[in-house]
Each structure stands twice: as structure tokens, then as C-alpha cells.
Design an enzyme around this catalytic site. Structure first.
Site, short mmCIF file in Angstrom:
data_model
loop_
_atom_site.label_atom_id
_atom_site.label_comp_id
_atom_site.label_asym_id
_atom_site.label_seq_id
_atom_site.Cartn_x
_atom_site.Cartn_y
_atom_site.Cartn_z
N GLU A 1 0.80 -1.15 0.09
CA GLU A 1 -0.08 0.01 -0.02
C GLU A 1 0.94 1.08 0.03
O GLU A 1 0.77 2.26 0.73
CB GLU A 1 -0.99 0.09 1.06
CG GLU A 1 -1.80 -1.15 1.13
CD GLU A 1 -2.98 -1.26 2.19
OE1 GLU A 1 -4.20 -0.96 1.69
OE2 GLU A 1 -2.61 -1.40 3.36
N HIS A 2 1.84 1.27 -0.81
CA HIS A 2 2.34 2.37 -1.38
C HIS A 2 2.94 2.41 -2.52
O HIS A 2 3.10 1.32 -3.35
CB HIS A 2 3.93 2.76 -0.15
CG HIS A 2 4.77 1.28 -0.10
ND1 HIS A 2 4.77 0.64 0.97
CD2 HIS A 2 5.49 1.04 -0.85
CE1 HIS A 2 5.64 -0.28 0.72
NE2 HIS A 2 6.18 -0.19 -0.44
#
Lengths: 144, 144
Positions: free
Chosen positions: A60-61
Site C-alpha cells: 500500500e505504497h
């Protein structure tokens, strides 16, 4: 419906699944890859993720410069990749499947089986400044 | 016997076991390594060995220039390393254990558990001319 093709996931920019070469003989099975060829960058770091609790989402980046190449060596997991315009989910369930994730792709790893072991090759050493940690910032950077 | 120390394996030249850095948190466990640091060479190739039948011995050759770094990601195996003067056996049974095998070390991988997955990083792309295939030739080259 007849005549209407099934909608397939949009092919996104910057995430490419490939099949690694492999060979089997009486002594077992071998999967292999060369940096700069099957893995399309110089390998400066690796990491192995395992023991991921059920239901966990990792990642999630996005990265500004880092390339990654992901192989699920054992068990399975999936990678949801997003180029700022569309998303595509990739199932990694075989050690001959490698997913190249380029810079400026928002990615999450999820659906880890309890026995999953995810091997990641990275093009750079760890650099906190290379991370884009929020989706809003990613969308701004991707649109720039 | 009392007063007589247990004989430990001779430490040989060119095979070094090290512990890779790792970290655990609520999202699972991570093992990592950098090329040129934890893995003491540039990584130009990797291969993964799995599905090795019980009782199989692999390797049994030396390399003239190739460095290897071996990690048993899943299950266990052992590496018997020989520098031409002495032998030492290394048990690889944890993904944080990495064995650096330098050029001019005769090495065999054996005692594979049925679930063993052995990850090997290599300093060069595949080159048949780099292999020393017979122990007699290895001893001659090691003595030169």
C-alpha cells in the site's frame, strides 16, 4: 451475454507478469533468472516475506525510483497494482511466475496463504525517501 | 572422554555461514539482504531448487570464478564444502541463514527435506566453462 465479450481487467502501465525459465530432472526442479534479463534491472537487495497473518494487506505504497520483482516461492498471494488510472490484480501461486512492478505504481500484497513465502528483488537499497505513503500523494505525483 | 575436547569440524577456507537481518511485526516476518553487503558480491543470477527427491545429492563440483550465496527458504538441507584440505558441513534450516561459497570450493548439497526450497544467488551468469566437474581436477587446481 452472447456477443458481449467478458470484461477483462484493464492492463495497467508498470506491472508485468512473466514466466521464469525452469527445468526438471531426476534431481529435482530448478527455476532461474538473470538480473538485467529475466529480472529487468540490477538486483541490489532482496527480501523474503513470510508468516503473514490471514487477512493482512502489505505494501500500500508506491516507489519513486525502485523497481521490484516479486515471486511467491511457496503458497500464494496476490498483488493489486494501480497506475493511477486503472487497477489490475495478479495472482502469484507458482515459483515460475514473476511480477515486475515499476516505479510510480501503487501496489498492495494481499490474500497471503498461511504458508506463503514471497521473495522480492529490488533495484535499490532501502531508502525511506523513495516511498510514496499516501494514495492522494501518489495520484498527484502520477498526474504530474 | 574427560579432558579431551570434542573434535569440531575444521573451519575451511571459502565457506562462511552468516545470519541475515530479519524483522517481525503484526504483518508478518521479513528477512532481507543487500548485494555487496550481506551478500558479498554483485548478484547477476538466482536459482531456486525444489522438489528434490529424498537421498539426492546435488552440486558435487567447484567453480573457478563463481561466488554463491545459499539460503534454504523452506525446509532444510545441508552443504558439504571442501577446500581441498578439509571438509565442513553446514546445515541450512532457517531462512535467516546464508552460506557464502567462494570460488575453488568443492560443494555438494544433500539431506534435502521433502519440502526444501533452496535459493541461490550467483555472482555470474551461467557459464559451463566455469565448472570443475571432477574432484581430481579440483584437487590439482586447488594445489596449483
Amino acid at each position: 451475454m452472447h456477443g458481449v465479450p467478458e470484461i477483462s481487467p484493464a492492463a495497467i502501465r508498470g506491472a508485468t507478469l512473466s514466466r521464469l525459465p525452469s527445468a526438471a530432472d531426476a534431481r529435482g526442479e530448478l527455476v532461474f533468472g538473470e538480473a538485467g534479463r529475466h529480472i529487468p534491472f540490477e538486483v541490489r537487495r532482496f527480501f523474503l516475506v513470510h508468516g503473514v497473518p490471514e487477512g493482512t494487506t502489505r505494501g500500500e505504497h508506491a516507489h519513486r525510483r525502485l523497481h521490484q520483482f516479486l515471486i511467491c516461492i511457496e503458497g500464494s498471494c496476490s498483488v493489486l497494482a494501480d497506475d493511477g488510472r486503472a487497477q489490475q490484480e495478479f495472482l502469484l501461486d507458482d515459483p515460475t511466475l514473476g511480477l515486475h512492478v515499476e516505479p510510480m505504481v501503487w501496489a498492495a500484497q494481499r490474500n497471503f496463504s498461511s504458508d506463503a513465502k514471497l521473495l522480492v528483488f529490488a533495484s535499490e537499497i532501502y531508502d525511506p525517501a523513495d516511498y510514496i505513503e499516501t494514495y492522494a500523494e501518489f495520484l498527484r505525483a502520477a498526474a504530474a
